[in-house]
Write an enzyme that holds these catalytic residues in place. Structure first.
Site, PDB file in Angstrom:
ATOM      1  CD  GLU A 113      -2.654  -0.881   2.719  1.00 15.86           C
ATOM      2  OE1 GLU A 113      -2.531  -0.127   3.548  1.00 15.86           O
ATOM      3  OE2 GLU A 113      -3.311  -1.899   2.938  1.00 15.86           O
ATOM      4  CE  LYS A 115       5.514   4.990   6.978  1.00 16.67           C
ATOM      5  NZ  LYS A 115       5.025   6.232   7.599  1.00 16.67           N
ATOM      6  CG  ASP A 117       4.312  12.541   4.958  1.00 13.09           C
ATOM      7  OD1 ASP A 117       4.155  12.298   6.094  1.00 13.09           O
ATOM      8  OD2 ASP A 117       5.148  13.207   4.472  1.00 13.09           O
ATOM      9  NE  ARG A 136       1.520   5.580  16.434  1.00 10.38           N
ATOM     10  CZ  ARG A 136       2.616   5.679  16.886  1.00 10.38           C
ATOM     11  NH1 ARG A 136       3.248   6.838  16.869  1.00 10.38           N
ATOM     12  NH2 ARG A 136       3.579   4.808  17.271  1.00 10.38           N
ATOM     13  CE1 TYR A 224      -3.273   2.500   8.249  1.00  5.13           C
ATOM     14  CE2 TYR A 224      -3.227   4.322   6.796  1.00  5.13           C
ATOM     15  CZ  TYR A 224      -2.874   3.999   8.021  1.00  5.13           C
ATOM     16  OH  TYR A 224      -2.407   4.771   8.995  1.00  5.13           O
ATOM     17  CE  LYS A 315      10.392   7.180   6.940  1.00  2.00           C
ATOM     18  NZ  LYS A 315       9.577   8.260   7.627  1.00  2.00           N
ATOM     19  CB  CYS A 409      13.985  48.460   3.889  1.00  2.00           C
ATOM     20  SG  CYS A 409      13.166  48.006   2.457  1.00  2.00           S
ATOM     21  CB  CYS A 412      12.869  52.156   1.014  1.00  2.00           C
ATOM     22  SG  CYS A 412      12.265  51.486   2.459  1.00  2.00           S
ATOM     23  CB  CYS A 427      10.421  47.590   5.076  1.00  2.00           C
ATOM     24  SG  CYS A 427      10.440  49.271   4.524  1.00  2.00           S
ATOM     25  CB  CYS A 433       9.163  50.439   0.811  1.00  2.00           C
ATOM     26  SG  CYS A 433      10.042  48.977   0.496  1.00  2.00           S
TER      27      CYS A 433
HETATM   28  S1  IVH Z   1      -0.331   0.297   8.936  1.00  2.00           S
HETATM   29  C1  IVH Z   1       0.722  -1.468  13.202  1.00  2.00           C
HETATM   30  N1  IVH Z   1      -0.730   1.427   6.567  1.00  2.00           N
HETATM   31  O1  IVH Z   1       2.546   4.991   9.184  1.00  2.00           O
HETATM   32  C2  IVH Z   1       0.930  -0.336  12.224  1.00  2.00           C
HETATM   33  N2  IVH Z   1       0.260   2.578   8.226  1.00  2.00           N
HETATM   34  O2  IVH Z   1       4.723   4.157  11.013  1.00  2.00           O
HETATM   35  C3  IVH Z   1      -0.116  -0.275  11.357  1.00  2.00           C
HETATM   36  N3  IVH Z   1       0.744   5.068   7.244  1.00  2.00           N
HETATM   37  O3  IVH Z   1       1.242   5.321  12.447  1.00  2.00           O
HETATM   38  C4  IVH Z   1      -0.043   0.725  10.346  1.00  2.00           C
HETATM   39  N4  IVH Z   1       0.138   4.880   5.382  1.00  2.00           N
HETATM   40  O4  IVH Z   1       0.327   6.701  10.524  1.00  2.00           O
HETATM   41  C5  IVH Z   1      -0.402   1.461   7.869  1.00  2.00           C
HETATM   42  N5  IVH Z   1      -0.911   2.161   4.413  1.00  2.00           N
HETATM   43  C6  IVH Z   1      -0.582   2.364   5.568  1.00  2.00           C
HETATM   44  C7  IVH Z   1       0.028   3.462   6.048  1.00  2.00           C
HETATM   45  C8  IVH Z   1       0.523   3.724   7.564  1.00  2.00           C
HETATM   46  C9  IVH Z   1       0.583   5.776   6.301  1.00  2.00           C
HETATM   47  C10 IVH Z   1       1.252   5.559   8.804  1.00  2.00           C
HETATM   48  C11 IVH Z   1       0.523   5.334  10.139  1.00  2.00           C
HETATM   49  C12 IVH Z   1       1.347   4.861  11.138  1.00  2.00           C
HETATM   50  C13 IVH Z   1       2.624   5.041  10.461  1.00  2.00           C
HETATM   51  C14 IVH Z   1       3.714   3.780  10.861  1.00  2.00           C
END
Ligand code: IVH
Length: 670
Positions: A113, A115, A117, A136, A224, A315, A409, A412, A427, A433
């Site tokens: 999946e 990740k 941000d 969290r 997810y 990552k 500035c 000016c 300024c 200016c």
């Molecule tokens: S699964 C047991 N799936 O990444 C952990 N996490 O460092 C279950 N995150 O705190 C997390 N996309 O905030 C999961 N597709 C994804 C994610 C995801 C982003 C974040 C999430 C978690 C952190 C883990």
């Protein structure tokens, strides 16, 4: 209506509206017009006001925000919110997958999946109803931010289908790039500081005490993971698919956001694809998450102290390069704000050549402890503009010159000031200016303000240099002979400019007010003030209390407005603009006429002066007709902000004129 009927109708409306919200936001497939939706929502809102005893916390009327939370309640997680072990190395992903093969019994299926941000969230649903949303926090306990999360329209308040009685769904709330950029543009326009990156602002937004702020910003969410006791699903993939059926927005929404694979090659392909494609997504991701699909295998593999063994995050490397700091220059904005800019030896980063990086403010320079000629590290993360993240102090020469923030500035020469509680230097000599003088004129003529055809920043610069325009009022004194003599001006362009300036005299008052460039008075605030006070003299005279009594006008704006009108130069400018014939009062519209007879309208989107329903009423009261969908017989499509793309396309293909709220107001103006 009696209470029993009211209760029934409230329930019915709630159900219907939730379904429409889902169709619109999750399925992208609305089945009723925006107008009809609004009518239902209004009916529900009215009933809830009349019968507050039946108003539910889960009402779709809560989507627009307005609940103010003083403090967030701490909640202990039923299932700890763990983090993922992560790596930047592909090797380690391969090692992990191979190790699992030995540990688990039977063949392993992996799910890959994105990740996201953003900010992790856990939302509990009891009997298919949104119960609470918790951050969290430290993994063991988090904060209840339900009121804010409820404003996110892709998160259902009631579920459909065959869902477990009590479960928690987890996911990530994020700021879509487009909404983030729109918010920053708006802040810039208002002279407010811009946010550095989407993740931090999503997190800040979710901690807002006023859920209305959250509703306006347009956060989104992907879910997810499903957690609960005795869940009927056997695998992660299955539960995400089910969650999609219950009404959640999940990675299943798009095929390419999720992959089930049994091979390590499959995992690697997914990683490589998204490492290249991530810049084209409408939201930020910082890696890929790989999970073992089957719950039974997950349980066998278990957890370490902090994270599950059955999942890992790969990552993406934030792109970072080393280069040399050649010079620090300073930009002066329209509001006088000073921004330091690092001028770098050009270097390739994320596919583009980077020559400059933002240094934000004096504190940032001090924190980095910068010297000219330093080797610096530049990174392009979630931020739009690259930034300096560190300095290599080792090769620094002993006689290197320390970067000290300027005191005067650069444009000016006036002394700079730092306002109480602000990071930025300013300024304040805005009378002389040059970037401030020119900036005010540029803002005045811009598209959303006076929208003067034939006049742009370059011409403003010429007019200013020749001494022909020092203030916006000077523009209305310009003659053809004066402008035709400017560099690169021909008869035709000079004429266009003069006509453009003349035509701007009919621009409505609310836009003139915005064009004046009062600090913190953006487009929306200008409209609120204009419609509340009706004319400029009333705004100029308004007391602090009268100002803050207006919807959305707070202390900061009220003070800025009063300060603006205390300035004699502003008063003189307005006097001259009035003499030139600009609009300084609200145009009254006709409430009853046959001006629109024989015309049919489709109204869509969000408007500023009137609500959609008020517009519909105005159409009818002036003899026009409202219809829900566009056909060849439609006379006009009246489009507000956020009108759906499908409607725009249809209007275009049938060649139906699309008019704005301003156009409509002119149609029915007395
Ligand atoms: S699964 C047991 N799936 O990444 C952990 N996490 O460092 C279950 N995150 O705190 C997390 N996309 O905030 C999961 N597709 C994804 C994610 C995801 C982003 C974040 C999430 C978690 C952190 C883990």
């Amino acid at each position: 209506m009696n209470p029993i009927e009211a209760q029934k109708r409230i329930e019915q409306l709630t159900h219907e509206l939730n379904q429409h919200n889902h169709n619109y936001y999750v399925e992208n497939n609305p089945t009723i017009s925006d107008y009809e939706f609004d009518l239902l929502l209004k009916e529900l809102h009215n009933l809830e006001t009349q019968f507050p005893e039946f108003a539910s916390d889960l009402s779709p009327t809560k989507r627009v925000g307005g609940d103010v939370t003083r403090k967030f309640e701490t909640v202990v997680h039923r299932f700890p919110m763990l983090s993922l072990s992560n790596t930047y190395s592909e090797e380690e992903i391969i090692d992990w997958a191979q190790r699992l093969k030995k540990l688990a019994s039977g063949p392993i299926e992996y799910v890959c999946e994105l990740k996201y941000d953003g900010v992790a969230i856990g939302i509990r649903y009891v009997n298919g109803k949104f119960s609470r949303a918790v951050t969290r926090g430290d993994g063991t306990q988090g904060e209840d931010i339900s009121a804010n999360v409820k404003t996110i329209r892709t998160i259902p308040l009631s579920l459909k289908g065959d869902f477990p009685d009590d479960f928690e769904i987890r996911g990530e709330i994020f700021f879509p790039k487009a909404n983030f950029e729109a918010m920053n543009r708006q802040r810039e326009e208002l002279g407010e500081s811009v946010f550095a990156n989407p993740r931090n602002s999503a997190s800040g937004t979710l901690k807002s005490q006023d859920s209305k702020v959250v509703a306006e910003r347009g956060l989104d969410c992907y879910l997810y993971g499903v957690y609960g006791d005795d869940l009927p699903m056997e695998s992660h993939f299955e539960s995400v698919r089910k969650a999609q059926e219950w009404g959640f927005k999940t990675p299943q929404e798009k095929n390419k956001y999720i992959l089930k694979t049994s091979s390590i090659e499959g995992i690697m392909e997914f990683i490589h694809y998204w490492d290249r494609e991530r810049y084209n997504l409408p939201f930020d991701i910082d890696g890929i998450v790989i999970k073992v699909n089957h719950y039974e295998q997950q349980a066998d593999l278990g957890f370490t102290a902090k994270s599950p063994r059955w999942a890992i995050a790969y990552k993406f490397k934030a792109e970072r390069v080393a280069t040399i700091l050649e010079e620090v220059t300073y930009q002066v904005g329209r509001t006088g704000a000073i921004t330091p800019v690092a001028n770098l030896k050009p270097v390739l980063l994320g596919g583009t050549v980077v020559k400059r990086a933002s240094l934000h403010n004096a504190d940032q320079i001090e924190k980095l402890n910068l010297y000219l000629g330093d080797e610096v590290f530049v990174e392009k993360g979630g931020e739009i503009i690259p930034k300096i993240v560190g300095v290599n102090e080792e090769p620094r020469k002993t006689d290197a010159e320390k970067v000290l923030f300027i005191e005067h500035c650069p444009e000016c020469g006036s002394e700079l000031h730092r306002r109480e509680g602000e990071a930025q230097h300013y300024c304040t000599n805005d009378l002389v200016c040059p970037p401030q003088v020119k900036g005010r004129m540029e803002h005045f003529i811009s598209r959303k303000a006076m929208n003067i055809d034939g006049l742009g920043a370059e011409t403003i610069d010429l007019l200013y240099k020749k001494g022909l325009a020092n203030s916006v009022a000077d523009l209305y004194d310009l003659t053809f002979d004066q402008v035709v003599n400017l560099d690169r001006m021909a008869d035709k362009s000079a004429n266009n400019l003069i006509v453009g300036i003349k035509n701007s005299k009919i621009i409505p008052f609310e836009r003139v007010l915005f064009a004046l460039g009062i600090r913190f008075v953006g487009e929306t605030v200008a409209k609120k003030l204009a419609f509340a006070f009706k004319n400029i003299d009333a705004i100029a005279k308004a007391s602090y209390d009268e100002l803050i009594a207006v919807d959305e006008i707070g202390e900061k704006i009220a003070i800025a407005v009063q300060q603006f009108f205390r300035d004699e130069r502003a008063i003189q400018t307005i006097k001259r603009l009035k003499l030139a014939g600009l609009q300084f009062e609200i145009e009254e519209v006709s409430l009853d006429s046959n001006m629109l007879e024989g015309k049919t309208f489709v109204v869509s989107g969000v408007f500023s002066r009137f609500s959609r329903n008020e517009i519909k009423e105005l159409i009818e009261k002036n003899g026009g007709k409202n219809v829900a969908s566009i056909s060849a017989k439609t006379s006009y499509v009246l489009a507000g902000e956020n009108m759906g793309p499908a409607k725009l396309e249809k209007a275009g293909s049938l060649e139906i004129p699309i008019i704005s709220e301003d156009d409509f107001i002119s149609m029915i103006s007395l």
